[in-house]
Design a protein around this motif. Structure first.
Motif, PDB file in Angstrom:
ATOM      1  N   LYS A  12      -1.966   3.191  -5.045  1.00 41.40           N
ATOM      2  CA  LYS A  12      -3.106   2.621  -5.761  1.00 41.40           C
ATOM      3  C   LYS A  12      -3.368   3.404  -7.044  1.00 41.40           C
ATOM      4  O   LYS A  12      -3.281   4.631  -7.031  1.00 41.40           O
TER       5      LYS A  12
ATOM      6  N   VAL B  28      -5.639  -1.017  -9.335  1.00 42.07           N
ATOM      7  CA  VAL B  28      -4.401  -1.782  -9.226  1.00 42.07           C
ATOM      8  C   VAL B  28      -3.635  -1.286  -8.009  1.00 42.07           C
ATOM      9  O   VAL B  28      -3.501  -0.080  -7.799  1.00 42.07           O
ATOM     10  N   ASP B  29      -3.161  -2.215  -7.223  1.00 34.16           N
ATOM     11  CA  ASP B  29      -2.350  -1.859  -6.070  1.00 34.16           C
ATOM     12  C   ASP B  29      -0.879  -2.080  -6.439  1.00 34.16           C
ATOM     13  O   ASP B  29      -0.496  -3.187  -6.812  1.00 34.16           O
ATOM     14  N   LEU B  30      -0.075  -1.023  -6.371  1.00 31.53           N
ATOM     15  CA  LEU B  30       1.330  -1.099  -6.803  1.00 31.53           C
ATOM     16  C   LEU B  30       2.269  -1.008  -5.605  1.00 31.53           C
ATOM     17  O   LEU B  30       2.019  -0.234  -4.685  1.00 31.53           O
ATOM     18  N   ASP B  31       3.359  -1.767  -5.677  1.00 33.08           N
ATOM     19  CA  ASP B  31       4.397  -1.629  -4.651  1.00 33.08           C
ATOM     20  C   ASP B  31       5.152  -0.315  -4.814  1.00 33.08           C
ATOM     21  O   ASP B  31       5.630   0.265  -3.848  1.00 33.08           O
ATOM     22  N   GLU B  32       5.265   0.131  -6.059  1.00 34.55           N
ATOM     23  CA  GLU B  32       5.977   1.366  -6.393  1.00 34.55           C
ATOM     24  C   GLU B  32       5.478   2.537  -5.533  1.00 34.55           C
ATOM     25  O   GLU B  32       4.289   2.751  -5.411  1.00 34.55           O
TER      26      GLU B  32
ATOM     27  N   MET C 114       4.532   3.418 -15.191  1.00 34.93           N
ATOM     28  CA  MET C 114       4.197   1.996 -15.182  1.00 34.93           C
ATOM     29  C   MET C 114       2.730   1.780 -15.579  1.00 34.93           C
ATOM     30  O   MET C 114       2.427   0.920 -16.410  1.00 34.93           O
TER      31      MET C 114
ATOM     32  N   MET D 297       1.118  -0.182 -18.736  1.00 33.75           N
ATOM     33  CA  MET D 297       0.110  -1.246 -18.556  1.00 33.75           C
ATOM     34  C   MET D 297      -1.101  -1.015 -19.457  1.00 33.75           C
ATOM     35  O   MET D 297      -1.613  -1.938 -20.078  1.00 33.75           O
TER      36      MET D 297
END
Lengths: 80, 80
Positions: free
Chosen positions: A2, A44-48, A57, A61
């Motif tokens: 996150k 923001v919730d990131l898969d990374e 990233m 952004m």
């Protein structure tokens, strides 16, 4: 992973929304309130999952979309 | 004393602004971005120097003006 992104107006940039809040706080009886500034908070919730890649990233952004770097500063933290 | 107030939508409350950011990030080529939520960040400069009194004051500000507690949560930290 996150990301918590804080976007604030640069010092010296007029903040009418902050001024409005300050005026209303004063008229509600809160005294000793100075210099209110309003900014944005974006989660923001990131898969990374790799920290460095996520940082890069989020940085991109902010530069490309989230912040107007002419008048705004940004900072962010990653929460595992 | 400075207060940094974070106001976020409660879980379950629709966030069209967050959805718009998410859609734009995806269309800019950022992949693996889920669940973007936008909140507000308010910085207040207080004359109050006693910690407990400042906390009570900021708490009341949030309840009375800054947050809509039906749909929003708030949290804050005091910076000496």
């Amino acid at each position: 992973m996150k990301a918590l992104i804080k976007i604030t107006l640069k010092n010296g940039v007029l903040d009418p929304q902050g001024k409005a809040i300050e005026g209303t706080l004063n008229s509600l009886g809160f005294s000793g309130v100075n210099d209110v500034r309003q900014g944005k908070l974006i989660e923001v919730d990131l898969d990374e999952t790799e920290r460095q890649a996520a940082e890069d990233m989020v940085e991109r952004m902010c530069e490309e979309l989230l912040a107007n770097t002419v008048i705004e500063d940004y900072s962010f933290e990653l929460l595992a």
